[in-house]
Scaffold this motif. Sequence first.
Motif, PDB file in Angstrom:
ATOM      1  N   PRO A  55       0.838  -1.204   0.000  1.00  0.00           N
ATOM      2  CA  PRO A  55       0.000   0.000   0.000  1.00  0.00           C
ATOM      3  C   PRO A  55       0.871   1.252   0.000  1.00  0.00           C
ATOM      4  CG  PRO A  55       0.036  -0.976   2.176  1.00  0.00           C
ATOM      5  CD  PRO A  55       0.805  -1.894   1.278  1.00  0.00           C
ATOM      6  N   ASP A  56       0.308   2.370  -0.452  1.00  0.00           N
ATOM      7  CA  ASP A  56       1.101   3.595  -0.487  1.00  0.00           C
ATOM      8  C   ASP A  56       0.567   4.680   0.434  1.00  0.00           C
ATOM      9  OD1 ASP A  56      -1.161   4.294  -1.873  1.00  0.00           O
ATOM     10  OD2 ASP A  56      -0.150   4.791  -3.732  1.00  0.00           O
ATOM     11  N   GLY A  57      -0.473   4.398   1.199  1.00  0.00           N
ATOM     12  CA  GLY A  57      -1.032   5.383   2.118  1.00  0.00           C
ATOM     13  C   GLY A  57      -0.414   5.276   3.492  1.00  0.00           C
ATOM     14  N   PRO A  58      -0.961   6.021   4.456  1.00  0.00           N
ATOM     15  CA  PRO A  58      -0.444   5.991   5.822  1.00  0.00           C
ATOM     16  C   PRO A  58      -0.708   4.640   6.494  1.00  0.00           C
ATOM     17  CG  PRO A  58      -2.446   7.315   5.701  1.00  0.00           C
ATOM     18  CD  PRO A  58      -2.095   6.938   4.302  1.00  0.00           C
ATOM     19  N   ILE A  59       0.296   4.162   7.241  1.00  0.00           N
ATOM     20  CA  ILE A  59       0.217   2.852   7.890  1.00  0.00           C
ATOM     21  C   ILE A  59       0.327   3.033   9.404  1.00  0.00           C
ATOM     22  CG2 ILE A  59       1.263   0.556   8.093  1.00  0.00           C
ATOM     23  CD1 ILE A  59       0.113   1.169   5.281  1.00  0.00           C
ATOM     24  N   LEU A  60      -0.608   2.427  10.105  1.00  0.00           N
ATOM     25  CA  LEU A  60      -0.623   2.400  11.561  1.00  0.00           C
ATOM     26  C   LEU A  60      -0.223   1.010  12.023  1.00  0.00           C
ATOM     27  CD1 LEU A  60      -1.614   3.782  14.286  1.00  0.00           C
ATOM     28  CD2 LEU A  60      -3.762   2.560  13.877  1.00  0.00           C
ATOM     29  N   GLY A  61       0.714   0.936  12.955  1.00  0.00           N
ATOM     30  CA  GLY A  61       1.021  -0.324  13.622  1.00  0.00           C
ATOM     31  C   GLY A  61       0.182  -0.383  14.885  1.00  0.00           C
ATOM     32  N   ALA A  62      -0.347  -1.567  15.203  1.00  0.00           N
ATOM     33  CA  ALA A  62      -1.188  -1.710  16.396  1.00  0.00           C
ATOM     34  C   ALA A  62      -0.918  -3.045  17.066  1.00  0.00           C
ATOM     35  CB  ALA A  62      -2.664  -1.606  16.024  1.00  0.00           C
ATOM     36  N   ARG A  63      -0.724  -2.994  18.378  1.00  0.00           N
ATOM     37  CA  ARG A  63      -0.572  -4.232  19.137  1.00  0.00           C
ATOM     38  C   ARG A  63      -1.904  -4.968  19.160  1.00  0.00           C
ATOM     39  NH1 ARG A  63       4.235  -5.556  22.182  1.00  0.00           N
ATOM     40  NH2 ARG A  63       2.938  -7.242  22.942  1.00  0.00           N
ATOM     41  N   VAL A  64      -1.815  -6.278  19.194  1.00  0.00           N
ATOM     42  CA  VAL A  64      -2.972  -7.149  19.339  1.00  0.00           C
ATOM     43  C   VAL A  64      -2.654  -8.129  20.469  1.00  0.00           C
ATOM     44  CG1 VAL A  64      -3.789  -6.919  16.953  1.00  0.00           C
ATOM     45  CG2 VAL A  64      -2.111  -8.683  17.505  1.00  0.00           C
ATOM     46  N   PRO A  65      -3.660  -8.781  21.013  1.00  0.00           N
ATOM     47  CA  PRO A  65      -3.395  -9.685  22.141  1.00  0.00           C
ATOM     48  C   PRO A  65      -2.438 -10.832  21.805  1.00  0.00           C
ATOM     49  CG  PRO A  65      -5.741  -9.234  21.959  1.00  0.00           C
ATOM     50  CD  PRO A  65      -5.090  -8.644  20.743  1.00  0.00           C
ATOM     51  N   ASP A  66      -2.540 -11.353  20.568  1.00  0.00           N
ATOM     52  CA  ASP A  66      -1.700 -12.496  20.197  1.00  0.00           C
ATOM     53  C   ASP A  66      -1.723 -12.670  18.682  1.00  0.00           C
ATOM     54  OD1 ASP A  66      -4.126 -13.976  19.529  1.00  0.00           O
ATOM     55  OD2 ASP A  66      -4.351 -14.357  21.667  1.00  0.00           O
ATOM     56  N   GLU A  67      -0.923 -13.616  18.209  1.00  0.00           N
ATOM     57  CA  GLU A  67      -0.838 -13.885  16.770  1.00  0.00           C
ATOM     58  C   GLU A  67      -2.195 -14.315  16.180  1.00  0.00           C
ATOM     59  OE1 GLU A  67       2.186 -14.733  14.323  1.00  0.00           O
ATOM     60  OE2 GLU A  67       2.492 -12.823  15.318  1.00  0.00           O
ATOM     61  N   GLY A  68      -2.988 -15.036  16.964  1.00  0.00           N
ATOM     62  CA  GLY A  68      -4.304 -15.466  16.478  1.00  0.00           C
ATOM     63  C   GLY A  68      -5.189 -14.275  16.148  1.00  0.00           C
ATOM     64  N   ALA A  69      -5.165 -13.273  17.014  1.00  0.00           N
ATOM     65  CA  ALA A  69      -5.962 -12.064  16.765  1.00  0.00           C
ATOM     66  C   ALA A  69      -5.466 -11.343  15.520  1.00  0.00           C
ATOM     67  CB  ALA A  69      -5.901 -11.145  17.985  1.00  0.00           C
ATOM     68  N   LYS A  70      -4.152 -11.289  15.346  1.00  0.00           N
ATOM     69  CA  LYS A  70      -3.581 -10.649  14.156  1.00  0.00           C
ATOM     70  C   LYS A  70      -4.080 -11.348  12.888  1.00  0.00           C
ATOM     71  CE  LYS A  70       0.889 -11.288  13.110  1.00  0.00           C
ATOM     72  NZ  LYS A  70       2.347 -11.033  13.099  1.00  0.00           N
ATOM     73  N   HIS A  71      -3.950 -12.661  12.859  1.00  0.00           N
ATOM     74  CA  HIS A  71      -4.345 -13.399  11.656  1.00  0.00           C
ATOM     75  C   HIS A  71      -5.853 -13.332  11.409  1.00  0.00           C
ATOM     76  CE1 HIS A  71      -0.297 -14.589  10.911  1.00  0.00           C
ATOM     77  NE2 HIS A  71      -0.193 -15.139  12.115  1.00  0.00           N
ATOM     78  N   ALA A  72      -6.645 -13.260  12.478  1.00  0.00           N
ATOM     79  CA  ALA A  72      -8.093 -13.130  12.326  1.00  0.00           C
ATOM     80  C   ALA A  72      -8.451 -11.787  11.689  1.00  0.00           C
ATOM     81  CB  ALA A  72      -8.791 -13.286  13.677  1.00  0.00           C
ATOM     82  N   LEU A  73      -7.807 -10.712  12.125  1.00  0.00           N
ATOM     83  CA  LEU A  73      -8.067  -9.393  11.532  1.00  0.00           C
ATOM     84  C   LEU A  73      -7.702  -9.389  10.052  1.00  0.00           C
ATOM     85  CD1 LEU A  73      -6.785  -6.996  14.332  1.00  0.00           C
ATOM     86  CD2 LEU A  73      -9.139  -7.142  13.458  1.00  0.00           C
ATOM     87  N   ILE A  74      -6.545  -9.933   9.725  1.00  0.00           N
ATOM     88  CA  ILE A  74      -6.097  -9.957   8.331  1.00  0.00           C
ATOM     89  C   ILE A  74      -7.053 -10.783   7.479  1.00  0.00           C
ATOM     90  CG2 ILE A  74      -4.253 -10.716   6.783  1.00  0.00           C
ATOM     91  CD1 ILE A  74      -2.306 -10.028   9.159  1.00  0.00           C
ATOM     92  N   ALA A  75      -7.477 -11.941   7.989  1.00  0.00           N
ATOM     93  CA  ALA A  75      -8.401 -12.794   7.238  1.00  0.00           C
ATOM     94  C   ALA A  75      -9.759 -12.118   7.071  1.00  0.00           C
ATOM     95  CB  ALA A  75      -8.566 -14.146   7.943  1.00  0.00           C
ATOM     96  N   ASP A  76     -10.196 -11.387   8.099  1.00  0.00           N
ATOM     97  CA  ASP A  76     -11.499 -10.728   8.065  1.00  0.00           C
ATOM     98  C   ASP A  76     -11.547  -9.599   7.052  1.00  0.00           C
ATOM     99  OD1 ASP A  76     -14.200 -10.344   9.081  1.00  0.00           O
ATOM    100  OD2 ASP A  76     -13.412  -8.485   9.959  1.00  0.00           O
ATOM    101  N   ASP A  77     -10.469  -8.809   6.945  1.00  0.00           N
ATOM    102  CA  ASP A  77     -10.478  -7.682   6.006  1.00  0.00           C
ATOM    103  C   ASP A  77      -9.069  -7.359   5.514  1.00  0.00           C
ATOM    104  OD1 ASP A  77     -11.040  -5.490   4.441  1.00  0.00           O
ATOM    105  OD2 ASP A  77     -12.224  -4.462   5.975  1.00  0.00           O
TER     106      ASP A  77
END
Length: 137
Positions: A55-77
């Motif tokens: 992507p070429d727009g602004p990127i926000l890094g955000a902590r998540v509780p664990d790797e499972g939550a990260k992968h769920a967010l990515i899979a969801d959208d």
Amino acid sequence: MASWDDVRRLALELPETDEVAGREGHLSWRVKEKAFVWERPLRKSDLAALGEAAPDGPILGARVPDEGAKHALIADDPSVYFTTPHFDGYPAVLVQLDRIGTAELEEVVVEAWLARAPKRLAKAYRAEAMPQAGSGT
């Protein structure tokens, strides 16, 4: 869609949060000196790993509780959430700020804060922000 002003407002509304600029001038928001959301421009290695999908727009890094939550967010959208090899094994997700609405951004910021806040502070926040139904208060 969301902006850095939205990130700043949402993060600083949370208890015991501050804003700091890093060495390169990128902002991060912390609770008790632990970053929970931050500006995360893509680096050369990120661009190489993502290729044409970068992507070429602004990127926000955000902590998540664990790797499972990260992968769920990515899979969801995957049009909003993504990761790079730099974050493999690390509980954080990257967010395309110009593709997320402010209501969803608020959820991301609060969840990131909860993942980093001391337990007593997170418990007090939850009790105040989400009172029990029927508790008489």
